[in-house]
Design a protein around this motif. Structure first.
Motif, short mmCIF file in Angstrom:
data_model
loop_
_atom_site.label_atom_id
_atom_site.label_comp_id
_atom_site.label_asym_id
_atom_site.label_seq_id
_atom_site.Cartn_x
_atom_site.Cartn_y
_atom_site.Cartn_z
N SER A 39 0.53 -1.31 -0.31
CA SER A 39 -0.18 0.07 0.67
C SER A 39 1.07 0.83 0.64
O SER A 39 1.17 1.76 0.84
N LEU A 40 1.53 1.46 -1.28
CA LEU A 40 2.83 2.52 -1.25
C LEU A 40 1.98 3.72 -2.35
O LEU A 40 1.38 3.22 -3.17
N GLY A 41 2.78 4.96 -2.37
CA GLY A 41 2.08 5.78 -3.19
C GLY A 41 2.85 5.07 -4.18
O GLY A 41 4.06 4.42 -4.20
N VAL A 79 -6.08 1.26 -0.52
CA VAL A 79 -7.08 0.95 0.77
C VAL A 79 -6.17 -0.80 1.00
O VAL A 79 -7.02 -0.69 0.43
N LEU A 80 -5.90 -0.58 2.13
CA LEU A 80 -5.59 -1.42 2.92
C LEU A 80 -6.51 -2.04 3.82
O LEU A 80 -6.78 -1.90 5.09
N ARG A 136 -7.87 -4.42 7.12
CA ARG A 136 -7.53 -5.91 8.22
C ARG A 136 -8.42 -6.86 7.38
O ARG A 136 -7.34 -8.50 7.07
N GLU A 137 -9.82 -7.33 7.17
CA GLU A 137 -10.20 -8.16 6.31
C GLU A 137 -9.30 -8.95 5.04
O GLU A 137 -9.16 -9.81 4.74
N GLU A 138 -8.74 -7.57 4.14
CA GLU A 138 -8.08 -8.20 2.17
C GLU A 138 -6.47 -8.89 3.58
O GLU A 138 -5.85 -9.68 2.22
N ILE A 139 -6.29 -8.38 4.68
CA ILE A 139 -5.34 -8.87 4.54
C ILE A 139 -5.33 -10.10 4.80
O ILE A 139 -4.81 -11.49 5.25
N HIS A 140 -5.74 -10.94 5.84
CA HIS A 140 -6.99 -11.99 6.40
C HIS A 140 -7.08 -13.16 4.75
O HIS A 140 -7.14 -13.91 5.40
N LYS A 141 -7.95 -11.91 4.28
CA LYS A 141 -8.26 -13.23 3.23
C LYS A 141 -7.37 -14.03 2.09
O LYS A 141 -6.84 -15.16 2.19
N THR A 142 -5.71 -12.35 1.88
CA THR A 142 -5.28 -13.24 0.93
C THR A 142 -3.45 -13.52 1.84
O THR A 142 -2.83 -14.22 1.49
N SER A 175 3.27 6.07 7.22
CA SER A 175 2.27 6.60 7.73
C SER A 175 1.17 6.48 7.74
O SER A 175 0.16 6.51 8.31
N PHE A 176 1.20 4.54 7.00
CA PHE A 176 0.46 4.07 7.40
C PHE A 176 -0.15 3.68 9.12
O PHE A 176 -1.21 3.61 9.45
N PHE A 177 0.80 4.08 9.47
CA PHE A 177 1.11 3.16 11.53
C PHE A 177 0.84 4.83 12.14
O PHE A 177 -0.11 4.55 13.58
#
Length: 362
Positions: A6-8, A30-31, A33-39, A49-51
């Motif tokens: 999820s980078l520029g 747009v990242l 948590r559901e996408e991460i768990h699925k993938t 900056s994400f954090f």
């Protein structure tokens, strides 16, 4: 290998140019948590900056830190990066180079949360997958009486690993470490197998390392330095479980588990006639490869604290100094880290903190 990011746009294009061609990556604006768990990605590239974003979907999503790589940007605040690194998140500092990124690709890991504190009594520091795997192998190999060979670069912790194997062996006898390279060839045989009075000038009746380790473990460090003449006698003891002291004719039975270690390529030495083939195959029953520090850089903050505590130093390490430690390749591994920290502790003018200027490599 599944890779998400999820980078520029500019950072993503740079990532594509640095990744090996066989690795494909999906970039998501747009990242969730559901996408991460699925993938279930093997690697996840994010900007710092994400954090910092208070609504970040990962702020309350445990289970992914060892897969995350923070893509360093020019304006990153190092003070915000350090706590993330201490959580197990990897950081590629700006400017990012291909060689630097390769270090992190080699450290690709999956969550090991259940393993982190499973074997705290081993004395092996770190939470990286590489070091957790070593602890699992020690637990598995420990109860067996077969010979174990520890391979790895100098300073990777072979003696600590051998001590952990002995601890998990259940053997009641002592742990006896022997540095094969530190004993003169003329004395090595008597030191290993013992001697009797009159065997040579000034000799006395005394047990060797094998007898001293009876019922326990004999750790032969730097076994690649052992002369061929002693190798043949070592093989005989391993095969017969009996030895004869130098100058004696009586045989003594010994019950010893052998753990050997080397930073050399024993197979190549064997092919060159510098190491006996029969001994090579006798020792290499069980093998543990110890990872170099550059492949488990996420363990550096924990190791620093452990080593500083061991020296009874209460000083903290400034974030800039820590980033300098994280950016180094560590050819001398943990032994080099210990020496550099000790030097930095002495050079530090402050009574409370080690700064970047105090980190001086050899």
């Amino acid at each position: 290998m599944v890779v998400l990011s999820s980078l520029g746009d500019s950072n993503f294009q740079q990532l594509l140019s640095l990744l090996p061609p066989h690795i494909h990556v999906r970039n998501l604006k747009v990242l969730s948590r559901e996408e991460i768990h699925k993938t279930q990605p093997d690697l996840l590239f994010l900007e710092a900056s994400f954090f910092i974003d208070p609504v970040s979907s990962l702020n309350s999503a445990p289970g992914f830190p060892e897969n995350i790589i923070i893509w360093g940007c020019e304006g990153d605040d190092i003070r915000q990066i350090i706590p993330l690194v201490e959580q197990g998140i990897h950081y590629c500092s700006y400017p990012i180079e291909k060689e630097h990124l390769s270090d992190f690709l080699l450290m690709k890991s999956t969550p090991v949360q259940s393993e982190k504190n499973e074997y705290p009594d081993m004395g092996i520091i770190g939470t990286s997958k590489a070091i957790c795997d070593v602890r699992k192998v020690i637990k598995k190999y420990g109860p067996f009486q077969d010979a174990v060979t520890l391979s790895g670069e100098t300073g990777t912790g072979k003696e600590i690993t051998a001590m952990a194997l002995h601890k998990y062996s259940g053997r009641s006898g002592p742990f006896i470490p022997v540095n094969s390279a530190a004993i003169p060839e003329t004395l090595l045989e008597s030191e290993m197998f013992g001697s009797v009075r009159g065997a040579f000038t000034d000799s006395v009746n005394k047990p060797g390392y094998f007898e001293s380790a009876h019922g326990g473990t004999l750790f032969l460090d730097e076994i690649g330095e052992m002369p061929l003449s002693v190798q043949s006698k070592l093989l005989r003891v391993l095969e017969d479980k009996q030895l004869t002291r130098l100058g004696s004719t009586s045989r003594r039975t010994v019950d010893v588990r052998i753990i050997s270690a080397t930073s050399k390529d024993l197979k190549q030495m064997m092919e060159e006639g510098l190491f006996r083939k029969d001994l090579y195959y006798r020792l290499n029953v069980l093998i543990i490869d110890l990872p170099p520090l550059r492949y488990r850089k996420k363990d550096i903050p924990l190791l620093c604290r452990f080593l500083m505590d061991k020296e009874k130093s209460t000083k903290s390490i400034h974030p800039d100094a820590m980033m300098k430690l994280l950016d180094y390749s560590w050819p001398g591994n943990v032994r080099e880290l210990r020496s550099i920290l000790r030097k930095a502790d002495i050079l530090s003018e402050s009574m409370t903190e080690i700064n970047k200027k105090h980190i001086q490599y050899f």
